[in-house]
Write a protein that holds these residues in place. Structure first.
Motif, short mmCIF file in Angstrom:
data_model
loop_
_atom_site.label_atom_id
_atom_site.label_comp_id
_atom_site.label_asym_id
_atom_site.label_seq_id
_atom_site.Cartn_x
_atom_site.Cartn_y
_atom_site.Cartn_z
N VAL A 57 26.83 46.23 56.20
CA VAL A 57 28.25 46.58 56.26
C VAL A 57 28.83 46.39 54.85
N PRO A 58 29.65 47.35 54.36
CA PRO A 58 30.25 47.17 53.03
C PRO A 58 31.06 45.87 52.98
N SER A 59 31.16 45.32 51.77
CA SER A 59 31.91 44.08 51.61
C SER A 59 32.77 44.16 50.36
N GLU A 60 33.85 43.38 50.38
CA GLU A 60 34.76 43.32 49.24
C GLU A 60 35.28 41.90 49.09
N ALA A 97 22.84 41.29 30.22
CA ALA A 97 22.75 41.86 31.56
C ALA A 97 23.50 43.19 31.64
N ILE A 98 23.01 44.08 32.50
CA ILE A 98 23.71 45.32 32.82
C ILE A 98 23.89 45.32 34.33
N LEU A 99 25.15 45.25 34.76
CA LEU A 99 25.45 45.12 36.18
C LEU A 99 26.32 46.26 36.69
N LYS A 100 26.17 46.56 37.97
CA LYS A 100 26.88 47.68 38.62
C LYS A 100 28.37 47.39 38.75
N GLU A 101 29.15 48.21 38.05
CA GLU A 101 30.61 48.05 38.08
C GLU A 101 31.16 48.26 39.49
N ARG A 102 32.20 47.54 39.82
CA ARG A 102 32.95 47.59 41.08
C ARG A 102 32.23 46.93 42.26
N SER A 103 31.02 46.45 42.07
CA SER A 103 30.30 45.76 43.14
C SER A 103 30.89 44.36 43.34
N SER A 109 34.05 44.16 35.22
CA SER A 109 35.44 44.37 34.80
C SER A 109 36.33 44.76 35.96
N PHE A 110 35.73 45.46 36.95
CA PHE A 110 36.51 45.98 38.08
C PHE A 110 35.79 45.73 39.40
N ILE A 111 36.59 45.47 40.43
CA ILE A 111 36.09 45.30 41.79
C ILE A 111 37.08 46.00 42.74
N TYR A 112 36.66 46.21 43.97
CA TYR A 112 37.60 46.73 44.97
C TYR A 112 38.52 45.60 45.40
N ASP A 113 39.73 45.95 45.85
CA ASP A 113 40.79 44.95 46.07
C ASP A 113 40.69 44.17 47.38
N GLY A 114 39.70 44.44 48.22
CA GLY A 114 39.55 43.69 49.46
C GLY A 114 40.18 44.35 50.66
N SER A 115 40.81 45.51 50.44
CA SER A 115 41.50 46.20 51.55
C SER A 115 40.63 47.31 52.16
N PHE A 116 39.48 47.57 51.56
CA PHE A 116 38.57 48.64 52.00
C PHE A 116 39.25 50.01 51.99
N SER A 117 40.18 50.17 51.05
CA SER A 117 40.92 51.43 50.93
C SER A 117 40.47 52.23 49.71
N GLY A 118 39.51 51.69 48.96
CA GLY A 118 39.04 52.36 47.75
C GLY A 118 39.84 51.99 46.51
N LYS A 119 40.83 51.11 46.66
CA LYS A 119 41.66 50.69 45.52
C LYS A 119 40.87 49.70 44.65
N VAL A 120 40.84 50.00 43.34
CA VAL A 120 40.10 49.18 42.38
C VAL A 120 41.09 48.33 41.58
N ILE A 121 40.71 47.08 41.34
CA ILE A 121 41.52 46.16 40.54
C ILE A 121 40.64 45.52 39.46
N GLN A 122 41.29 44.92 38.46
CA GLN A 122 40.52 44.18 37.47
C GLN A 122 39.98 42.93 38.13
N GLY A 123 38.72 42.61 37.82
CA GLY A 123 38.13 41.42 38.38
C GLY A 123 36.62 41.44 38.21
N LYS A 124 35.99 40.34 38.58
CA LYS A 124 34.54 40.22 38.46
C LYS A 124 33.94 39.89 39.82
N GLY A 125 32.74 40.43 40.05
CA GLY A 125 31.98 40.08 41.24
C GLY A 125 31.40 38.68 41.07
N PHE A 126 30.86 38.12 42.14
CA PHE A 126 30.39 36.74 42.13
C PHE A 126 29.25 36.49 41.14
#
Length: 156
Positions: A57-60, A97-103, A109-126
């Motif tokens: 299941v997708p996660s954010e 390292a080379i890591l997948k953006e928005r994951s 640099s960017f992640i999805y905002d947690g709403s599962f709406s496709g909205k991207v915000i500045q941030g880092k994955g874990f």
């Protein structure tokens, strides 16, 4: 003899079918660039390392936690995957390292905002957070020019 450049890389970028959907994010231009500099790649998938299945299941990220789209808190799996990725990076003495953006693991640099709406915000994955905290240089597959400049510098 010149030292071999070692790069920690999101496995999906090299065509491994480890994405939540069961697919990949193969980035041919990146593969060509890494081959040009004869880079040794060390592939990771933090989400797989954390015990999550393929497909999944997708996660954010929402706040300090990671939730799957069905509402399950999977933060522990992401923390475990980040730690294992870091251990692998240390063991292999990677150069960067080379890591997948928005994951939610690998976004640097960017992640999805947690709403599962496709909205991207500045941030880092874990995993990107963990590696950054340990002073590991991170690029995303969207920064090919920067990666090439860095490879050029390292290969001198």
């Amino acid at each position: 003899m010149k030292k071999k450049i070692k790069v920690l890389i999101s496995a999906c970028l090299l065509g491994d079918n480890v994405k939540y959907s069961g697919g990949n994010n193969l980035t041919p231009e990146l593969v060509t660039l890494l081959e040009k500099y004869e880079v040794k790649t060390i592939k990771i998938c933090p989400e797989c390392f954390g015990g999550l299945e393929i497909p999944r299941v997708p996660s954010e990220i929402l706040g300090d936690k990671v939730f799957s789209k069905d509402g399950k808190d999977i933060t522990e799996e992401f923390l475990k995957g980040a730690e294992k990725s870091y251990i692998i990076s240390k063991k292999n003495k990677i150069d960067f390292a080379i890591l997948k953006e928005r994951s939610p693991s690998c976004g640097s640099s960017f992640i999805y905002d947690g709403s599962f709406s496709g909205k991207v915000i500045q941030g880092k994955g874990f995993t990107a957070r963990k590696l950054s905290k340990e002073n590991i240089i991170i690029f995303s597959e969207e920064n090919l020019e920067e990666i090439e400049k860095y490879l050029e510098k390292l290969s001198k």
